[in-house]
Motif scaffolding. Sequence first.
Motif: not given
Length: 529
Positions: A1-6, A34-41, A45-47, A176-183
């Motif tokens: 987990m990167t330091e910047s990811t909260t 999957g949709v959240a990862v796609d939209a955020a990446s 602006r994705t929730a 995937l939840a963390l991937t979406a948050a990373d983006h």
Amino acid sequence: MTESTTFRRDDMVARLRDERFDVLVVGGGATGLGVAVDAASRGFRTALVEADDFAKGTSSRSTKLVHGGVRYLEQLDIALVTEALRERGLLYRNAPHIVRNLPFIVPQYKWWEGPFYGAGLKAYDLLAGRMNLAPSRMLSAAQVVEEIPNVEQTDLKGGVRYHDGQFDDARLAISLALTAADHGAVVANRVRVIGLRKDVTTCTGAVVRDEVTGDEFEIRARVVVNACGVFADEVRRLDEPDVDRVIEPAQGVHLVLDRSFQPSDTAIMVPHTDDGRVLFVIPWHHRVVVGTTDTPMKTAELEPRALPEEIEFILRNANRYLAKDPTAADVKSVFAGLRPLVHPGGTSGSTKSISRNHEVFVSGSGVVTIVGGKWTTYRRMAEDTMKQVAAVGGLDDRPCVTESLRVHAALDRDDPALPEHDPHRMYGSDAALVASIATERPELAGPLHADLPYTGAEIAFAARHEMALGLNDALSRRTRCLLLDAKAAAEVAPRAAEIMAAELGRDRSWIDSEVAAFRTLADGYTLRP
Ligand SMILES: Cc1cc2nc3c(=O)[nH]c(=O)nc-3n(C[C@H](O)[C@H](O)[C@H](O)COP(=O)(O)OP(=O)(O)OC[C@H]3O[C@@H](n4cnc5c(N)ncnc54)[C@H](O)[C@@H]3O)c2cc1C
């Protein structure tokens, strides 16, 4: 987990209240994540809000296969198999810490089965093309027994070996939840959509209830995506109260046995049981998962329970193909999941059929619903959904990047630090954080239970870094204790609750109520012989 990811829920809920989003995804299973990862990446602006926990529904109860679907090949559904095999290859590449190559053997008891399945599985190899995991091969009866020591040997003539992917479904969901948050996505569990906001006729967001505090508030978004699986009709009815139901839940059950029923690292696949079903016997986390069934159900439940006839079906058929026969007394855990099938023609009029396996449709107010499909194709489903989302919301034309997007904490497949059988491999580069907790609190470094492959540090990690809010989150989905051994999971509940309480600042009464609730839950995963 990167330091910047909260990935702190409090921060996420505050952002849900304050910010405006391009896309609000409802439902934190495979489809919504999957949709959240796609939209955020893509930079939108994705929730994403999940009423209970990530993968609490169907997405933690699968057969754990990343597969093209050998069964569909028999139905000559070439397009479907080709699409799924391509997605299998992409997921194998993008989540190397969570997906692995698993050999399967189709045992042959009748003379025609060898050539028939041999040819079919060669076609499977060909359709996978460059992305094939390994070529299929015909085996003699002796080779089958060598690879599957517990296979039923009476009348065994040989077999065919082929390869598919295997994964941990709930671990992929949290990743995937963390991937979406990373983006940059805002992602929260225990936030339930209870209403939709409309500006005259257009949906402009949702009313939600924070299931932790009971607070209700509004989330503003240009497009709302309904990815609620078997619960999709309930959200559709928040939008259009009289709309016809389209979801027909179909239940699938799995039994979990100890490793002695399939001691090697090869799975068994029976394409046709005598009842005309598919049976899998699969090694998973040092246990054996056997299933599944396909039982139409009238209602959708978050905690569905296996029917006695489903358990009897699985045991009866496992006994046909295994030399050492399992009985109810051997079952460590039983879990059931509901397939979100869309009934044919159910969405006519408003339907835009994207593929034979999943459907995306848009309501009059612009709510985009995505249903059907399977875990393996979640990425493609998300890409198809985003085409509709962009059209409805008038979003910029930004290309999909998920074909080559690595899942959170991905490592190289052959990373020597975490080889395939390392129990911490699923954490990828986050395994360093688990290790640091074990160093900081050495009393958590050891195993939680002699019959479970997890340490106390993993429970603390789940609470600290992976938004596990309750014991069920930590013991069912961040770790898979409940699925691997329901009795052992109930036994570790008090210790695990104490570890979580220390992380989350909870008191004794919280510990007691979590343990009591978890033990009741674990009872439902236990068979009484
Ligand atoms: C027995 C079985 C075996 C399977 N095996 C495989 C396999 O091996 N490989 C494979 O590729 N696929 C497999 N599948 C298919 C795959 O598991 C599903 O297609 C997939 O998990 C569906 O995910 P989903 O996100 O659509 O639904 P879900 O995982 O059910 O997610 C929907 C989420 O929406 C949430 N929700 C509901 N209402 C609200 C609300 N009002 N507000 C907020 N959130 C809400 C729910 O809590 C839930 O978490 C299997 C399915 C079953 C049943």
